[in-house]
Design a protein around this motif. Sequence first.
Motif, PDB file in Angstrom:
ATOM      1  N   LEU A  53      83.664  25.586  24.389  1.00 17.49           N
ATOM      2  CA  LEU A  53      84.658  26.175  23.488  1.00 17.49           C
ATOM      3  C   LEU A  53      85.057  25.224  22.360  1.00 17.49           C
ATOM      4  O   LEU A  53      85.522  25.682  21.318  1.00 17.49           O
ATOM      5  CB  LEU A  53      85.878  26.637  24.274  1.00 17.49           C
ATOM      6  N   VAL A  65      82.073  26.174  20.067  1.00 13.51           N
ATOM      7  CA  VAL A  65      82.107  27.571  19.606  1.00 13.51           C
ATOM      8  C   VAL A  65      83.414  28.188  20.103  1.00 13.51           C
ATOM      9  O   VAL A  65      83.453  28.853  21.140  1.00 13.51           O
ATOM     10  CB  VAL A  65      80.898  28.377  20.132  1.00 13.51           C
ATOM     11  N   PRO A  66      84.511  27.986  19.363  1.00 17.35           N
ATOM     12  CA  PRO A  66      85.824  28.404  19.873  1.00 17.35           C
ATOM     13  C   PRO A  66      86.052  29.916  19.886  1.00 17.35           C
ATOM     14  O   PRO A  66      86.976  30.377  20.548  1.00 17.35           O
ATOM     15  CB  PRO A  66      86.807  27.713  18.925  1.00 17.35           C
ATOM     16  N   ASP A  67      85.215  30.690  19.197  1.00 16.27           N
ATOM     17  CA  ASP A  67      85.457  32.130  19.111  1.00 16.27           C
ATOM     18  C   ASP A  67      84.492  32.957  19.962  1.00 16.27           C
ATOM     19  O   ASP A  67      84.145  34.085  19.621  1.00 16.27           O
ATOM     20  CB  ASP A  67      85.404  32.593  17.653  1.00 16.27           C
ATOM     21  N   LEU A  68      84.084  32.417  21.106  1.00 19.53           N
ATOM     22  CA  LEU A  68      83.188  33.160  21.990  1.00 19.53           C
ATOM     23  C   LEU A  68      83.863  34.420  22.531  1.00 19.53           C
ATOM     24  O   LEU A  68      85.054  34.418  22.831  1.00 19.53           O
ATOM     25  CB  LEU A  68      82.758  32.295  23.170  1.00 19.53           C
ATOM     26  N   ASP A  69      83.059  35.459  22.695  1.00 20.39           N
ATOM     27  CA  ASP A  69      83.519  36.698  23.327  1.00 20.39           C
ATOM     28  C   ASP A  69      83.207  36.726  24.816  1.00 20.39           C
ATOM     29  O   ASP A  69      83.864  37.429  25.584  1.00 20.39           O
ATOM     30  CB  ASP A  69      82.834  37.911  22.680  1.00 20.39           C
ATOM     31  N   ARG A  93      90.878  30.508  26.161  1.00 25.76           N
ATOM     32  CA  ARG A  93      90.574  31.675  25.332  1.00 25.76           C
ATOM     33  C   ARG A  93      90.604  32.922  26.222  1.00 25.76           C
ATOM     34  O   ARG A  93      89.571  33.415  26.666  1.00 25.76           O
ATOM     35  CB  ARG A  93      89.219  31.503  24.648  1.00 25.76           C
ATOM     36  N   GLN A 147      90.892  36.001  25.831  1.00 32.15           N
ATOM     37  CA  GLN A 147      90.157  37.214  25.447  1.00 32.15           C
ATOM     38  C   GLN A 147      88.660  37.103  25.698  1.00 32.15           C
ATOM     39  O   GLN A 147      87.939  38.097  25.634  1.00 32.15           O
ATOM     40  CB  GLN A 147      90.425  37.575  23.980  1.00 32.15           C
ATOM     41  N   CYS A 148      88.183  35.907  25.999  1.00 28.66           N
ATOM     42  CA  CYS A 148      86.768  35.692  26.309  1.00 28.66           C
ATOM     43  C   CYS A 148      86.538  36.054  27.771  1.00 28.66           C
ATOM     44  O   CYS A 148      87.304  35.665  28.646  1.00 28.66           O
ATOM     45  CB  CYS A 148      86.404  34.236  26.044  1.00 28.66           C
ATOM     46  N   ARG A 166      79.838  40.046  21.008  1.00 34.74           N
ATOM     47  CA  ARG A 166      79.016  39.646  19.862  1.00 34.74           C
ATOM     48  C   ARG A 166      78.603  38.184  19.948  1.00 34.74           C
ATOM     49  O   ARG A 166      77.493  37.842  19.606  1.00 34.74           O
ATOM     50  CB  ARG A 166      79.782  39.895  18.568  1.00 34.74           C
ATOM     51  N   LYS A 167      79.509  37.319  20.379  1.00 32.74           N
ATOM     52  CA  LYS A 167      79.191  35.893  20.523  1.00 32.74           C
ATOM     53  C   LYS A 167      79.209  35.538  21.998  1.00 32.74           C
ATOM     54  O   LYS A 167      80.260  35.571  22.638  1.00 32.74           O
ATOM     55  CB  LYS A 167      80.212  35.035  19.774  1.00 32.74           C
TER      56      LYS A 167
END
Length: 197
Positions: A34, A37-41, A64, A66-67, A171-172
């Motif tokens: 993270l 890539v801090p915006d992983l889904d 995170r 929401q991941c 997406r990620k």
Amino acid sequence: MSAKIANETGKTIISSSDNYDVMAGQGTIALELLEEVPDLDAVLVSTSAGGMLAGIAVAVRALRPQCRVYAVEPVGKGLQKCLEAKERLWPNPSRFLNTIADSIRLQAIGELTFPIICDYADSKVFTVTDDQMVEGMKLTFERMKLVVEAASGAAVYAAIHMMDEVQPPPRKVGVILCGGNTDLDNLPWLTRSTTYN
């Protein structure tokens, strides 16, 4: 055998997965991922006894929320059914599965890891065949020039071919890769006949 040695020597047995300190250590994988890539889904983790999955799921939830963290398993593990029931439905003692993925052959999740996984990982589990694992290994070798073990090939395959099984599709997606259990003299696409869909 290890219990006998521990009794005779006064040493302590530390499980490679079913131990809170080990889980916490394995959770640092998520910290590093993270950071990069801090915006992983989503994060996909191939799982055996569940130490890495538990540690990563706890860390991801804290950093995170929401991941989503998903387990990837070989055929025959039945983890999704257990997670949905929040009950250990495996035979006791656990058995080893017939799969090329040596590092994820154990059928049952550990006693300590299971409740953590129930609370922090998604109940959706991606089940991958040996041929699909090999396809993921080959793709990683050909496109990324990395040699990964079959368990990592399972997660790669799931990331590329199975994400539409959850809605909305992430997406990620982060995939945990390692190659420690790969015998370069016996790469599975060279030593077994496989067919791909």
